[in-house]
Design a protein around this motif. Structure first.
Motif, PDB file in Angstrom:
ATOM      1  N   THR A   1       0.825  -1.203   0.000  1.00 16.80           N
ATOM      2  CA  THR A   1       0.000   0.000   0.000  1.00 16.80           C
ATOM      3  C   THR A   1       0.859   1.253   0.000  1.00 16.80           C
ATOM      4  OG1 THR A   1      -1.706  -1.178   1.220  1.00 16.80           O
ATOM      5  CG2 THR A   1      -1.837   1.215   1.224  1.00 16.80           C
ATOM      6  N   GLN A   2       1.956   1.212   0.752  1.00 12.86           N
ATOM      7  CA  GLN A   2       2.820   2.386   0.810  1.00 12.86           C
ATOM      8  C   GLN A   2       3.524   2.621  -0.527  1.00 12.86           C
ATOM      9  OE1 GLN A   2       5.199   1.600   4.262  1.00 12.86           O
ATOM     10  NE2 GLN A   2       3.784   2.693   5.591  1.00 12.86           N
ATOM     11  N   SER A   3       3.754   1.570  -1.263  1.00 15.51           N
ATOM     12  CA  SER A   3       4.323   1.727  -2.601  1.00 15.51           C
ATOM     13  C   SER A   3       3.325   2.454  -3.508  1.00 15.51           C
ATOM     14  CB  SER A   3       4.680   0.364  -3.180  1.00 15.51           C
ATOM     15  OG  SER A   3       5.253   0.500  -4.457  1.00 15.51           O
ATOM     16  N   TYR A   4       2.051   2.108  -3.394  1.00 12.55           N
ATOM     17  CA  TYR A   4       1.017   2.813  -4.166  1.00 12.55           C
ATOM     18  C   TYR A   4       0.923   4.269  -3.730  1.00 12.55           C
ATOM     19  CZ  TYR A   4      -0.748  -1.604  -6.041  1.00 12.55           C
ATOM     20  OH  TYR A   4      -0.871  -2.795  -6.695  1.00 12.55           O
ATOM     21  N   VAL A   5       1.013   4.513  -2.431  1.00 16.15           N
ATOM     22  CA  VAL A   5       0.970   5.887  -1.925  1.00 16.15           C
ATOM     23  C   VAL A   5       2.113   6.693  -2.536  1.00 16.15           C
ATOM     24  CG1 VAL A   5       1.264   7.332   0.135  1.00 16.15           C
ATOM     25  CG2 VAL A   5      -0.230   5.339   0.218  1.00 16.15           C
TER      26      VAL A   5
ATOM     27  N   VAL B   1      -1.967  21.607  -1.149  1.00 16.92           N
ATOM     28  CA  VAL B   1      -2.100  20.279  -1.754  1.00 16.92           C
ATOM     29  C   VAL B   1      -0.719  19.745  -2.135  1.00 16.92           C
ATOM     30  CG1 VAL B   1      -3.002  19.020  -3.753  1.00 16.92           C
ATOM     31  CG2 VAL B   1      -4.458  20.653  -2.541  1.00 16.92           C
ATOM     32  N   GLY B   2       0.121  20.606  -2.696  1.00 19.63           N
ATOM     33  CA  GLY B   2       1.470  20.210  -3.080  1.00 19.63           C
ATOM     34  C   GLY B   2       2.305  19.761  -1.895  1.00 19.63           C
ATOM     35  N   VAL B   3       2.194  20.444  -0.761  1.00 25.91           N
ATOM     36  CA  VAL B   3       2.954  20.050   0.431  1.00 25.91           C
ATOM     37  C   VAL B   3       2.498  18.678   0.920  1.00 25.91           C
ATOM     38  CG1 VAL B   3       3.354  20.579   2.869  1.00 25.91           C
ATOM     39  CG2 VAL B   3       3.592  22.367   1.167  1.00 25.91           C
ATOM     40  N   VAL B   4       1.196  18.434   0.917  1.00 29.06           N
ATOM     41  CA  VAL B   4       0.681  17.125   1.341  1.00 29.06           C
ATOM     42  C   VAL B   4       1.213  16.023   0.417  1.00 29.06           C
ATOM     43  CG1 VAL B   4      -1.419  15.732   1.569  1.00 29.06           C
ATOM     44  CG2 VAL B   4      -1.371  18.068   2.465  1.00 29.06           C
ATOM     45  N   LEU B   5       1.162  16.248  -0.887  1.00 30.45           N
ATOM     46  CA  LEU B   5       1.674  15.271  -1.847  1.00 30.45           C
ATOM     47  C   LEU B   5       3.182  15.078  -1.688  1.00 30.45           C
ATOM     48  CD1 LEU B   5      -0.311  16.358  -5.035  1.00 30.45           C
ATOM     49  CD2 LEU B   5      -0.679  14.291  -3.657  1.00 30.45           C
ATOM     50  N   LEU B   6       3.905  16.167  -1.484  1.00 28.16           N
ATOM     51  CA  LEU B   6       5.352  16.105  -1.335  1.00 28.16           C
ATOM     52  C   LEU B   6       5.747  15.305  -0.094  1.00 28.16           C
ATOM     53  CD1 LEU B   6       8.041  18.015  -2.451  1.00 28.16           C
ATOM     54  CD2 LEU B   6       7.848  18.491  -0.040  1.00 28.16           C
ATOM     55  N   VAL B   7       5.086  15.556   1.023  1.00 26.85           N
ATOM     56  CA  VAL B   7       5.402  14.836   2.259  1.00 26.85           C
ATOM     57  C   VAL B   7       5.079  13.351   2.095  1.00 26.85           C
ATOM     58  CG1 VAL B   7       4.720  14.570   4.684  1.00 26.85           C
ATOM     59  CG2 VAL B   7       5.202  16.837   3.769  1.00 26.85           C
ATOM     60  N   SER B   8       3.959  13.042   1.464  1.00 28.77           N
ATOM     61  CA  SER B   8       3.604  11.633   1.226  1.00 28.77           C
ATOM     62  C   SER B   8       4.634  10.951   0.339  1.00 28.77           C
ATOM     63  CB  SER B   8       2.233  11.541   0.562  1.00 28.77           C
ATOM     64  OG  SER B   8       1.241  12.069   1.380  1.00 28.77           O
ATOM     65  N   SER B   9       5.035  11.617  -0.725  1.00 27.68           N
ATOM     66  CA  SER B   9       6.012  11.050  -1.639  1.00 27.68           C
ATOM     67  C   SER B   9       7.365  10.856  -0.957  1.00 27.68           C
ATOM     68  CB  SER B   9       6.160  11.958  -2.865  1.00 27.68           C
ATOM     69  OG  SER B   9       7.162  11.500  -3.725  1.00 27.68           O
ATOM     70  N   PHE B  10       7.818  11.875  -0.247  1.00 22.82           N
ATOM     71  CA  PHE B  10       9.126  11.806   0.404  1.00 22.82           C
ATOM     72  C   PHE B  10       9.151  10.737   1.493  1.00 22.82           C
ATOM     73  CE2 PHE B  10      12.314  13.093   3.527  1.00 22.82           C
ATOM     74  CZ  PHE B  10      13.424  13.185   2.717  1.00 22.82           C
ATOM     75  N   ALA B  11       8.089  10.640   2.264  1.00 18.35           N
ATOM     76  CA  ALA B  11       8.056   9.706   3.386  1.00 18.35           C
ATOM     77  C   ALA B  11       8.011   8.249   2.942  1.00 18.35           C
ATOM     78  CB  ALA B  11       6.858  10.012   4.283  1.00 18.35           C
TER      79      ALA B  11
ATOM     80  N   GLN C   1       9.267   7.086  -0.142  1.00 11.36           N
ATOM     81  CA  GLN C   1      10.155   6.819  -1.273  1.00 11.36           C
ATOM     82  C   GLN C   1      11.048   5.608  -1.070  1.00 11.36           C
ATOM     83  OE1 GLN C   1      13.205   9.743  -2.126  1.00 11.36           O
ATOM     84  NE2 GLN C   1      13.170  10.436  -0.006  1.00 11.36           N
ATOM     85  N   ASN C   2      11.498   5.348   0.143  1.00 17.93           N
ATOM     86  CA  ASN C   2      12.410   4.227   0.358  1.00 17.93           C
ATOM     87  C   ASN C   2      11.711   2.880   0.261  1.00 17.93           C
ATOM     88  OD1 ASN C   2      14.625   5.805   0.589  1.00 17.93           O
ATOM     89  ND2 ASN C   2      14.724   5.748   2.813  1.00 17.93           N
TER      90      ASN C   2
END
Length: 134
Positions: free
Chosen positions: A2-6, A101-111, A113-114
């Protein structure tokens, strides 16, 4: 899983937000220069911001190196933060919405990524977890 999809969904939406913004900067240059001037910024920033937006998306999606990708995330974070604050500073709340919206997407993507990428970032929250699984 699920986190990969996120990761991929948030990264795709963040990339689309930045690509749409860069496209608008190219297509409606005079309007963008006026909008930046109204926010108190010089109009000569438009070509620079257009290039940086495109390069930031490329650095995150291509992930040639984790440090370069992390630098792109940091640049996007500061850009979104300053953009939102500029709109709030002139009491234009609707203009700050894409930045939020961009900050929410950015934090989700960054968190996440690994979890989704092979080359781990040492700065992402799940760095230890990803490297301990290998």
């Amino acid at each position: 899983m699920t986190q990969s999809y996120v990761y991929w969904i948030s990264t795709a939406l963040l990339s689309l937000l930045y690509l749409a913004s860069a496209t608008m900067y190219l297509a409606k240059r005079a309007w963008v220069v006026q909008a930046l001037t109204d926010l108190g910024y010089p109009g000569y920033l438009v070509p620079f911001l257009t290039a940086v937006k495109l390069l930031g998306v490329a650095a995150i999606l291509a992930r040639v190196s984790a440090p370069l990708s992390d630098l792109a995330y940091a640049g996007m974070f500061y850009h979104l933060l300053l953009s939102g604050l500029a709109h709030l500073g002139v009491r234009e709340l609707r203009g700050a919405l894409p930045a939020v919206v961009g900050v929410v997407l950015l934090v989700s993507s960054f968190a996440t990524q690994n979890i989704a990428r092979e080359t781990p970032s040492p700065y992402a929250p799940f760095a230890e977890r990803q490297t301990s699984l290998n």
